[in-house]
Design an enzyme around this catalytic site. Sequence first.
Site, PDB file in Angstrom:
ATOM      1  N   LYS A  34      35.448  34.726  34.205  1.00  0.00           N
ATOM      2  CA  LYS A  34      36.284  33.731  34.915  1.00  0.00           C
ATOM      3  C   LYS A  34      37.756  33.894  34.521  1.00  0.00           C
ATOM      4  O   LYS A  34      38.631  33.966  35.380  1.00  0.00           O
ATOM      5  CB  LYS A  34      35.832  32.330  34.563  1.00  0.00           C
ATOM      6  CG  LYS A  34      36.840  31.224  34.904  1.00  0.00           C
ATOM      7  CD  LYS A  34      36.357  29.838  34.544  1.00  0.00           C
ATOM      8  CE  LYS A  34      36.688  29.416  33.143  1.00  0.00           C
ATOM      9  NZ  LYS A  34      38.028  28.865  32.941  1.00  0.00           N
ATOM     10  N   ASN A  35      38.011  33.967  33.192  1.00  0.00           N
ATOM     11  CA  ASN A  35      39.402  33.948  32.724  1.00  0.00           C
ATOM     12  C   ASN A  35      40.112  35.276  32.929  1.00  0.00           C
ATOM     13  O   ASN A  35      41.300  35.387  32.647  1.00  0.00           O
ATOM     14  CB  ASN A  35      39.459  33.504  31.266  1.00  0.00           C
ATOM     15  CG  ASN A  35      39.120  32.033  31.141  1.00  0.00           C
ATOM     16  OD1 ASN A  35      39.100  31.317  32.141  1.00  0.00           O
ATOM     17  ND2 ASN A  35      38.811  31.591  29.938  1.00  0.00           N
ATOM     18  N   ARG A 133      48.338  21.357  26.391  1.00  0.00           N
ATOM     19  CA  ARG A 133      48.464  22.618  27.161  1.00  0.00           C
ATOM     20  C   ARG A 133      49.916  22.851  27.596  1.00  0.00           C
ATOM     21  O   ARG A 133      50.232  22.945  28.776  1.00  0.00           O
ATOM     22  CB  ARG A 133      47.548  22.596  28.380  1.00  0.00           C
ATOM     23  CG  ARG A 133      46.124  22.160  28.136  1.00  0.00           C
ATOM     24  CD  ARG A 133      45.313  23.072  27.236  1.00  0.00           C
ATOM     25  NE  ARG A 133      45.051  24.385  27.763  1.00  0.00           N
ATOM     26  CZ  ARG A 133      44.013  24.692  28.547  1.00  0.00           C
ATOM     27  NH1 ARG A 133      43.199  23.763  28.925  1.00  0.00           N
ATOM     28  NH2 ARG A 133      43.832  25.914  28.970  1.00  0.00           N
ATOM     29  N   ARG A 411      32.668  24.923  36.860  1.00  0.00           N
ATOM     30  CA  ARG A 411      33.951  25.644  36.838  1.00  0.00           C
ATOM     31  C   ARG A 411      33.805  26.983  36.129  1.00  0.00           C
ATOM     32  O   ARG A 411      34.520  27.932  36.427  1.00  0.00           O
ATOM     33  CB  ARG A 411      35.009  24.813  36.097  1.00  0.00           C
ATOM     34  CG  ARG A 411      35.467  23.571  36.824  1.00  0.00           C
ATOM     35  CD  ARG A 411      36.613  22.927  36.088  1.00  0.00           C
ATOM     36  NE  ARG A 411      37.636  23.929  35.811  1.00  0.00           N
ATOM     37  CZ  ARG A 411      38.471  23.860  34.771  1.00  0.00           C
ATOM     38  NH1 ARG A 411      38.404  22.866  33.925  1.00  0.00           N
ATOM     39  NH2 ARG A 411      39.378  24.809  34.581  1.00  0.00           N
TER      40      ARG A 411
END
Length: 431
Positions: A34-35, A133, A411
Amino acid sequence: MPNAVQVSQQTLKPHLEIEGGCRLKGEITVSGAKNSALVLMTASILTNEPVRIENVPELSDINVMANILLEIGVTVKRNSDALTLNAAGISQLNPPYELVNSLRASFFAIGPLLSRRGQAKIPLPGGCRIGARPVLEHIRGLKALGAVVSVEHGVVSASVPGISKRLKGASIVLDCPSVGATETILMAAVLAEGVTTISNAAQEPEVQDLARMLNEMGAQVVGAGGPTITIKGVKQLHGTNYSVIPDRIEAGTFLVAAAITRSKLRVSPVIPEHLSAVLQKLRDCGCQIQIDDEGVTLIPGEIVGVDITTQPFPGFPTDLQAPFMALLTTAKGTSVVTEKIFENRLQHVAELQRMGASIKVQGNIAFIEGVPSLSAAPVSGSDLRAAAAMLLASLAANGTSRVEGLSHLDRGYAHIEMKLNSVGSHILRHQ
Ligand code: EPZ
């Protein structure tokens, strides 16, 4: 029970109903990372030629990223596990707030947009449950490359001054080895004039995957995967056909599923060096790890407590801290888990305690006393990896658990209950 309130299924939130105690057996398949896929999608902005990315996982985050890119004029076509993206016609340079706010990785588009068009307006990615973040490192890097950057009303506006609208190479030292900042600067530097060095760069496999694809597009990037990356800017990049690396976090999650259910299980494809720290901790806590040319087989022994401290790659990954903690709650003896990457990533502790885990938290450190067994309970995951941890704990708990938080789980894990049911678990999804 008099007047028992019958909570009918339809009033429950979407959840997984998980029967604990099932042994797993056989082999489970790992999807694309995913990343990595998310940032490779933003890299397609850097060229006006088609970019085809294979082994893209079917995840909600990927769909959100595709919608964001569509909004700025990139065409996105999916065919099975491949995406073909074409940024020849990018027009709109500021993707809509509500989409960007829902997906942190979309902020990484600021680098390629600046490189391609000399300007970009991207909403600040929201903080989330695991931390604030910030994106200061991203902004510092873009400024070092000559961009004018301002942040007003929650939107980051960046532009490249001068007629050429071309960024200029620079030497950049990151305050922290931020994955996203390294990727943003990398994508801004590949079309800059001159040489850029990024020191204290993130070394994650996903950064290496991005550098590999950029080089296949004609970039000149050297040193990705190490602490210093050198980029010699080129005038333009061309299209390519690239395959995403396997998802090391998904692979690690499945290895923990094998360990927590005391099952022998093969997980593939896996690139072992992407999981060295995790494989070592699995060995330290009593598992045998067999590595073959395509995958990894875990053979459980008596699980004993181990200490874990999350670190930037190649250290133990923060994304597997929660899943691994689920395993440690069932280990013999004590474990100490220290979360050093995100300031608020121990929220799964309270949910594990509801299942009978014995954990005490002091600041960013969790002290775990293993218990003989967990007991099934209705629990929920507050972020992607916490939800995964609750699923893992439920696989081992006595009884049938209900795990909410599917919007988080979906997700990062494609068809997770189908994959686990294919090797022996009993998981039902209730939408
Ligand atoms: C990436 O996030 C991943 N997301 C995260 O995965 C992962 O946990 C993280 O890297 C660390 O490995 C994607 O790749 C889409 P960072 P990123 O910038 O880039 C601080 C998951 O579950 N920092 O490396 O946002 C930051 O606050 C997700 O799949 C600054 O201080 O992570 C954090 O404490 C969660 N200033 C630390 O660095 C900055 O400008 C690591 O953040 C940037 C970051």
